[in-house]
Each structure stands twice: as C-alpha cells, then as structure tokens.
Design an enzyme around this catalytic site. Structure first.
Site, PDB file in Angstrom:
ATOM      1  N   GLU A 161       0.805  -1.241   0.000  1.00  0.00           N
ATOM      2  CA  GLU A 161       0.000   0.000   0.000  1.00  0.00           C
ATOM      3  C   GLU A 161       0.831   1.281   0.000  1.00  0.00           C
ATOM      4  O   GLU A 161       0.622   2.153   0.837  1.00  0.00           O
ATOM      5  CB  GLU A 161      -0.956  -0.012   1.196  1.00  0.00           C
ATOM      6  N   GLU A 270      -5.884 -11.076  -1.018  1.00  0.00           N
ATOM      7  CA  GLU A 270      -6.644 -10.886   0.229  1.00  0.00           C
ATOM      8  C   GLU A 270      -8.157 -10.913  -0.036  1.00  0.00           C
ATOM      9  O   GLU A 270      -8.906 -10.121   0.539  1.00  0.00           O
ATOM     10  CB  GLU A 270      -6.247  -9.554   0.890  1.00  0.00           C
TER      11      GLU A 270
HETATM   12  C1  GLA Z   1      -4.720  -4.693   4.391  1.00  0.00           C
HETATM   13  C2  GLA Z   1      -3.423  -5.395   4.720  1.00  0.00           C
HETATM   14  C3  GLA Z   1      -3.644  -6.696   5.417  1.00  0.00           C
HETATM   15  C4  GLA Z   1      -4.708  -6.626   6.474  1.00  0.00           C
HETATM   16  C5  GLA Z   1      -5.957  -6.069   5.879  1.00  0.00           C
HETATM   17  C6  GLA Z   1      -7.078  -5.959   6.861  1.00  0.00           C
HETATM   18  O1  GLA Z   1      -5.349  -5.155   3.304  1.00  0.00           O
HETATM   19  O2  GLA Z   1      -2.638  -5.618   3.587  1.00  0.00           O
HETATM   20  O3  GLA Z   1      -2.448  -7.106   5.994  1.00  0.00           O
HETATM   21  O4  GLA Z   1      -4.251  -5.864   7.542  1.00  0.00           O
HETATM   22  O5  GLA Z   1      -5.664  -4.759   5.426  1.00  0.00           O
HETATM   23  O6  GLA Z   1      -6.933  -6.645   7.998  1.00  0.00           O
END
Ligand code: GLA
Length: 361
Positions: A161, A270
């Site tokens: 990010e 994710e």
């Molecule tokens: C982001 C991060 C993850 C996690 C999610 C929510 O996407 O990359 O590691 O912390 O948020 O839990």
C-alpha cells in the site's frame, strides 16, 4: 422364453457399468477438496491465518490443511510484531505458521515487510530519523527477516500500500516516504533480494484491481522498477470487495494481462466478499457468484498464480470489526460448514479441469 441376444446383454452391462462409474466419478469429484482441484489446475489456493487460532482450534487446522495449499500470515509477519523494539526480533508466532506449512506441504507467503503506520511500530514511525538512519532501519529489518525465512517463504509482499493516486506526488505519506522519499520502494526490494536471491518479490495494494488511476500507477511503478533494474516478480491485488460493482471481471482480466506483459505474476492476495447485514440467502448466493467470477478470471489468465482469501471461516475475520454493518465475508460459516461460495469455487475448478482435459485430448 425369449432369449436376449448376447450383444444386448453386453450392451446392458456396459450401460449399467457406465452409469455406476459416472455416479461414482461425480461423487468423488464433488468431494474433492479445493486444494486437490487447485493443485491440478496449477494454482495456489490460500488463506490468511493466525497462529493463535491455529493453536486452540483443531477444526481450523484441519479445514486449512484439507482445503488450501498456501498460507499467508494475517499479522504475525508484519514489522510491529516481528521487531517490536529495535533489534529485538520475535519470530516465534510466525515460525509456528511456517512449521505448519512445512508439515502440511503448503507454500508460505510472507506478508508484509514494509507498510505504512499500520503494521509499523511506534519506535519507527515516531523516531527522529535522518534519511540514512531510516534506510539503515529498513535494511536491518528486511535483511534479518528475509534471511530468517530463507528457503521457507516462497513469495514476499515487500511493500504494501505505498501508492495513493489522490496525492499530487502519488504516494501514501508514510514515515518511509516522508523521510526517505519514493525510492524507499526500490531500496526495500533490493534489500529483500540481497537477503534471499531466490525469493519472489511482490508489490501489494488495494484498489488496483480494475483498470483506472490506481492500477495505472501500480503498473507504472513496476515498469519503472524494471527499467531501473530492481527485482520485482509480481503484483498482489488485495481484493476486499462487496457483492456488486467493483471490480468488473473484464477490467480485472485486462489489468492482469498488462502486468503479465511486463513478465509479472499477479496474485489475488486478500480476497473476501463482505455482506451487508442483515445477511440473506440471496446475498449469500450473490457472494458465491463473486468468488466464482474472480476465480474464473484468474484461471483464464496464465500469469495469475494464486487465489488467496483473507481468512476462510466467518468465525475469524477482520470484516465486522472494520466495516460496520458488514459480515460473513468468507467461504465457511462459523461451524466450518462450506457455504455456497465454497461450492462455487469447487465447481469452477472442476469445470476448468474438464475443459483443460478436453483441450489436451
Ligand atoms: C490490508 C493489509 C492486510 C490486512 C488487511 C485488513 O489489506 O494488507 O495485511 O491488515 O488490510 O486486515
């Protein structure tokens, strides 16, 4: 008594045999785990996990080992857990995951070396650093962590990010960006590569799934890194989504394809599909379609190598704590029973295998 001619007897047996075999084959296919099917499709199917639950919940462990061939650490490989104080590393929780992955013959994904304030301890974010000092902090962390897991972790999310297309300079204003500058990303990848030249290095982000400002910025970042000779092997698309709208499958496919043209793998890192409460059967069915759509795109994209969920059971998910009024984002319910989303993933993998078999004949 009329005698049945021999060929008809043979034919009847054949029909009965085929019927039985077909029924058996159907049953055995439909009970194949996601892990078995994904393995045959040459795809990593994974989940983010926590060692605390792994320790105390045998159903959690069993489901995980049965259904997935890859794990990601939900939190325990982040900076604030691995190095809560300067020079004091705490590898124990992450080592538990890595050991489980080894025992169960699963791939371990490392997540994530450098993030912004979340996942970074106060001693780093609140320190009064010069650029050189902070680079040294980053180097020490990445070298120590990547060396520790050398040969045990196949992919690392090196930077998480970093991009913010709403900012005029294009970057999230983390401590890393403010003090080091945008080249902290290049440096992080270089340090990871120095520590383990064999590990595959990814840039991971949210909101870059579809074509648009953010995915353009990720694409340009990766392309620029390649031009500068920085080792980058893949892009992680987080994919925390809802039942409708973003991202459109066609857009996602085009985005993966252009990253593929740079020679980069794409991983869905994710995925979860959150449902607005009250959760209805209709929403659960729509959720199943979303899991299916994303998987379908990944299977049809030769450079999409992993389909990873952010958890797997509604018993343990970040969603209700983070998105007020949303819940039940995963593919097993709280009792570890598979939801329609589970079966839609299973069906999609089976259909893909059947198509591939037909093609190879
Ligand atoms: C982001 C991060 C993850 C996690 C999610 C929510 O996407 O990359 O590691 O912390 O948020 O839990």
């Amino acid at each position: 008594m009329k005698r049945i001619p021999t060929p008809s007897i043979f034919l009847s047996f054949l029909i009965i045999f085929c019927g039985i075999w077909h029924t058996y084959a159907d049953q055995s296919d439909s009970t194949a785990s996601l892990r078995e099917l994904a393995g045959k499709c040459d795809l990593y199917i994974g989940a983010a996990v926590t060692p605390e639950r792994m320790q105390r919940d045998s159903q959690y462990r069993e489901t995980l080992a049965r259904e997935f061939n890859l794990i990601t650490a939900e939190n325990v490989m982040k900076f604030h857990i691995l190095q809560p104080q300067r020079g004091k590393f705490n590898f124990a929780p992450a080592d538990q995951l890595v050991e489980f992955a080894r025992e169960q013959n699963m791939v371990q994904r490392g997540h994530s070396l450098i993030w912004h304030h979340m996942g970074t301890p106060d001693w780093v974010t609140k320190g009064d650093w010069t650029r050189e000092e902070l680079i040294e902090v980053m180097r020490e962390h990445i070298h120590t962590v990547v060396r520790h897991f050398k040969g045990k972790v196949k992919y690392w999310d090196v930077v998480n990010e970093a991009i913010d297309p709403e900012k005029s300079h294009g970057f999230h204003e983390s401590v890393w960006y403010r003090i080091i500058g945008a080249d902290y990303i290049d440096l992080a990848f270089q340090f990871a590569h120095e520590a383990d030249p064999d590990v595959l290095l990814c840039y991971n982000d949210f909101g870059g799934e579809r074509l648009g400002k953010k995915s353009d910025a990720i694409f340009e970042l990766a392309k620029g890194m390649q031009k500068r000779g920085i080792p980058i092997h893949g892009v992680g698309l987080q994919m925390h989504i809802r039942t409708h709208g973003y991202p459109e499958p066609e857009d996602l496919k085009a985005n993966i394809a252009r990253l593929g043209e740079l020679g980069l793998q794409t991983q869905i890192t994710e995925l979860d599909v959150r449902l607005q409460e009250p959760v209805t059967q209709e929403k659960i069915e729509r959720q199943a379609e979303r899991y299916q759509e994303i998987l379908q795109v990944c299977l049809e994209s030769p450079t999409c190598t992993a389909y990873i969920l952010w958890g797997f059971t509604d018993k343990s998910s970040w969603i209700p704590g983070f998105f007020k009024g949303y819940n039940d984002a995963l593919i097993f319910n709280r009792e570890y029973q598979p939801k329609p989303a589970y079966f839609s993933i299973q069906r999609t993998l089976m259909n893909h295998l059947q198509k591939e078999n037909v093609r190879s004949h």
